[in-house]
Design a protein around this motif. Structure first.
Motif, PDB file in Angstrom:
ATOM      1  N   UNK A   1     -12.812   0.018 -25.053  1.00  0.00           N
ATOM      2  CA  UNK A   1     -13.310  -1.288 -25.470  1.00  0.00           C
ATOM      3  C   UNK A   1     -13.957  -2.014 -24.298  1.00  0.00           C
ATOM      4  N   UNK A   2     -13.252  -2.054 -23.170  1.00  0.00           N
ATOM      5  CA  UNK A   2     -13.737  -2.795 -22.010  1.00  0.00           C
ATOM      6  C   UNK A   2     -12.992  -2.315 -20.778  1.00  0.00           C
ATOM      7  N   UNK A   3     -13.582  -2.497 -19.603  1.00  0.00           N
ATOM      8  CA  UNK A   3     -12.847  -2.149 -18.381  1.00  0.00           C
ATOM      9  C   UNK A   3     -11.708  -3.127 -18.143  1.00  0.00           C
ATOM     10  N   UNK A   4     -10.667  -2.645 -17.500  1.00  0.00           N
ATOM     11  CA  UNK A   4      -9.563  -3.497 -17.073  1.00  0.00           C
ATOM     12  C   UNK A   4      -9.908  -4.031 -15.688  1.00  0.00           C
ATOM     13  N   UNK A   5     -10.064  -5.330 -15.587  1.00  0.00           N
ATOM     14  CA  UNK A   5     -10.426  -5.914 -14.301  1.00  0.00           C
ATOM     15  C   UNK A   5      -9.331  -5.628 -13.277  1.00  0.00           C
ATOM     16  N   UNK A   6      -9.696  -5.074 -12.136  1.00  0.00           N
ATOM     17  CA  UNK A   6      -8.694  -4.636 -11.167  1.00  0.00           C
ATOM     18  C   UNK A   6      -8.836  -5.306  -9.810  1.00  0.00           C
ATOM     19  N   UNK A   7      -9.827  -6.184  -9.636  1.00  0.00           N
ATOM     20  CA  UNK A   7     -10.026  -6.786  -8.321  1.00  0.00           C
ATOM     21  C   UNK A   7     -10.758  -8.117  -8.470  1.00  0.00           C
ATOM     22  N   UNK A   8     -10.754  -8.901  -7.396  1.00  0.00           N
ATOM     23  CA  UNK A   8     -11.489 -10.151  -7.394  1.00  0.00           C
ATOM     24  C   UNK A   8     -12.983  -9.864  -7.217  1.00  0.00           C
ATOM     25  N   UNK A   9     -13.784 -10.913  -7.269  1.00  0.00           N
ATOM     26  CA  UNK A   9     -15.235 -10.744  -7.248  1.00  0.00           C
ATOM     27  C   UNK A   9     -15.726 -10.078  -5.971  1.00  0.00           C
ATOM     28  N   UNK A  10     -15.041 -10.324  -4.855  1.00  0.00           N
ATOM     29  CA  UNK A  10     -15.450  -9.751  -3.581  1.00  0.00           C
ATOM     30  C   UNK A  10     -14.874  -8.359  -3.340  1.00  0.00           C
ATOM     31  N   UNK A  11     -13.956  -7.931  -4.209  1.00  0.00           N
ATOM     32  CA  UNK A  11     -13.326  -6.631  -4.018  1.00  0.00           C
ATOM     33  C   UNK A  11     -12.312  -6.609  -2.898  1.00  0.00           C
TER      34      UNK A  11
ATOM     35  N   UNK B   1       0.820  -1.210   0.000  1.00  0.00           N
ATOM     36  CA  UNK B   1       0.000   0.000   0.000  1.00  0.00           C
ATOM     37  C   UNK B   1       0.856   1.264   0.000  1.00  0.00           C
ATOM     38  N   UNK B   2       1.973   1.232   0.716  1.00  0.00           N
ATOM     39  CA  UNK B   2       2.811   2.421   0.847  1.00  0.00           C
ATOM     40  C   UNK B   2       3.577   2.718  -0.439  1.00  0.00           C
ATOM     41  N   UNK B   3       4.118   1.687  -1.075  1.00  0.00           N
ATOM     42  CA  UNK B   3       4.982   1.903  -2.231  1.00  0.00           C
ATOM     43  C   UNK B   3       4.243   1.817  -3.567  1.00  0.00           C
ATOM     44  N   UNK B   4       3.112   1.127  -3.589  1.00  0.00           N
ATOM     45  CA  UNK B   4       2.427   0.903  -4.850  1.00  0.00           C
ATOM     46  C   UNK B   4       1.275   1.849  -5.080  1.00  0.00           C
ATOM     47  N   UNK B   5       0.562   1.593  -6.168  1.00  0.00           N
ATOM     48  CA  UNK B   5      -0.651   2.345  -6.506  1.00  0.00           C
ATOM     49  C   UNK B   5      -1.743   1.340  -6.842  1.00  0.00           C
ATOM     50  N   UNK B   6      -2.804   1.343  -6.062  1.00  0.00           N
ATOM     51  CA  UNK B   6      -3.926   0.458  -6.372  1.00  0.00           C
ATOM     52  C   UNK B   6      -4.738   1.071  -7.496  1.00  0.00           C
ATOM     53  N   UNK B   7      -4.952   0.283  -8.563  1.00  0.00           N
ATOM     54  CA  UNK B   7      -5.650   0.793  -9.744  1.00  0.00           C
ATOM     55  C   UNK B   7      -7.086   1.170  -9.415  1.00  0.00           C
ATOM     56  N   UNK B   8      -7.552   2.247 -10.060  1.00  0.00           N
ATOM     57  CA  UNK B   8      -8.917   2.691  -9.900  1.00  0.00           C
ATOM     58  C   UNK B   8      -9.839   2.123 -10.957  1.00  0.00           C
TER      59      UNK B   8
END
Length: 338
Positions: free
Chosen positions: A32-42, A12-19
């Motif tokens: 074209x389509x969204x880039x999947x950024x998380x699992x089904x539960x988020x 969390x400190x060094x990276x960037x979580x995609x929006x």
């Protein structure tokens, strides 16, 4: 699976979580389509990270005396009671086990599975970093991938959103040596994406240098285990970067192998322990390794994906496969590295 203390906090400190605005796009920038950024539960997300930051995080989790640099391994062997590595300086080192995590040109892989041939993809990737202050109209938590005939372009933020990493994938008719630091021609890179989305042109106008590397992988092998030697990461399943899974699959390997060691009393020999790790990991990693090749052809609108409309449909359907990756993840975050 037990968590490693401090690991998620460091990511969390060094990276960037995609929006949620992250997307696959056509060359002109249309979505074209969204880039999947998380699992089904988020619960688990995708992070963009600088490779040096990833290595720093892992190194900080180990006592300094356990890390030895400038000790290139040139040979690996295994016997009944120990495994041995020979370093470039002529010294022999003996261990209970050797975990070969030494990349696509792995010495350990040659011992485990015999020599094989690097597969050249016919694509080279230009890459570099741009300070976010030079991209005032860009989101600092969004990853985008543009697709066009014979090439594609990827961006994602790293280092807490301070830098934007870019990768321009272009065809090459030559079998080039693999390199992470060969200087590239900025003008050639700009020419390759001339006429694409103006955002790409603006980003490339901000750079004065770039680097390239040749994209290669290897065919899947039948075993990752020989005696007291076991493979993980690119040594076991070197894959092209088109699913952003190289680092992730190596980390999943490490967690799975760690769990096998925690359960070591269940196994009568170290080889049985390693074979359980292989059973857990090989089918998944091999499937992702093979799909990464196909996905690159989709992005480049090449071969069976030469029809842009069919490509767009396939990219939309790719979300189901990416969902499978995320929802069957051994509880690891997903990391794209520079």
């Amino acid at each position: 699976m037990a968590e490693v203390p401090g690991l998620l906090e460091a990511v969390d400190r060094y990276g960037v979580r995609y929006g949620n605005e992250s997307a696959y796009r056509r060359a002109d920038g249309s979505k074209v389509a969204p880039l999947l950024i998380a699992d089904s539960e988020g619960k688990f997300g995708s992070y963009g990270m600088h490779r040096a930051d990833v290595l720093h995080i892992f190194a900080q989790l180990l006592p300094a005396e356990q890390i030895r640099t400038a000790s290139r391994c040139v040979a690996v062997t295994s016997c009944v009671d120990a495994a041995q590595i020979l370093t470039e300086d002529g010294r022999k080192h003996y261990f209970d086990v050797v975990i070969g995590a030494d990349g696509i040109h792995s010495v350990a892989r040659q011992f485990v599975a015999g020599p094989d041939v690097v597969q050249h993809s016919g694509v080279i990737a230009y890459r570099g970093l741009v300070p976010m202050e030079l991209l005032p109209n860009w989101s600092d938590n969004t990853s985008d991938l543009w697709m066009g005939e014979g090439k594609h372009f990827l961006t994602y933020p790293v280092r807490s959103g301070q830098l934007m990493n870019y990768v321009g994938f272009v065809p090459s008719g030559m079998d080039l040596p693999e390199s992470w630091s060969a200087p590239g021609d900025v003008d050639q890179l700009r020419q390759a994406f001339q006429g694409w989305d103006p955002r790409i042109s603006h980003l490339l106008s901000q750079i004065d240098s770039t680097f390239w590397w040749s994209l290669n992988d290897r065919e899947p092998i039948d075993t990752w285990v020989r005696g007291r030697v076991v493979l993980m990461g690119d040594a076991a399943h070197p894959m092209l970067p088109h699913l952003g899974q190289g680092a992730n699959q190596a980390i999943e390997d490490a967690f799975a192998l760690r769990d096998c060691f925690i359960r070591r009393d269940e196994f009568s020999t170290i080889s049985e322990l390693f074979e359980e790790y292989q059973r857990l990991r090989m089918p998944r990693a091999t499937r992702i390794q093979q799909e990464a090749r196909t996905t690159g052809n989709r992005f480049d609108t090449r071969g069976e994906f030469a029809d842009p409309q069919q490509r767009d449909s396939d990219i939309t359907n790719l979300l189901a496969f990416r969902r499978w990756i995320f929802d069957n993840h051994n509880e690891t975050e997903h990391i794209s590295t520079v």
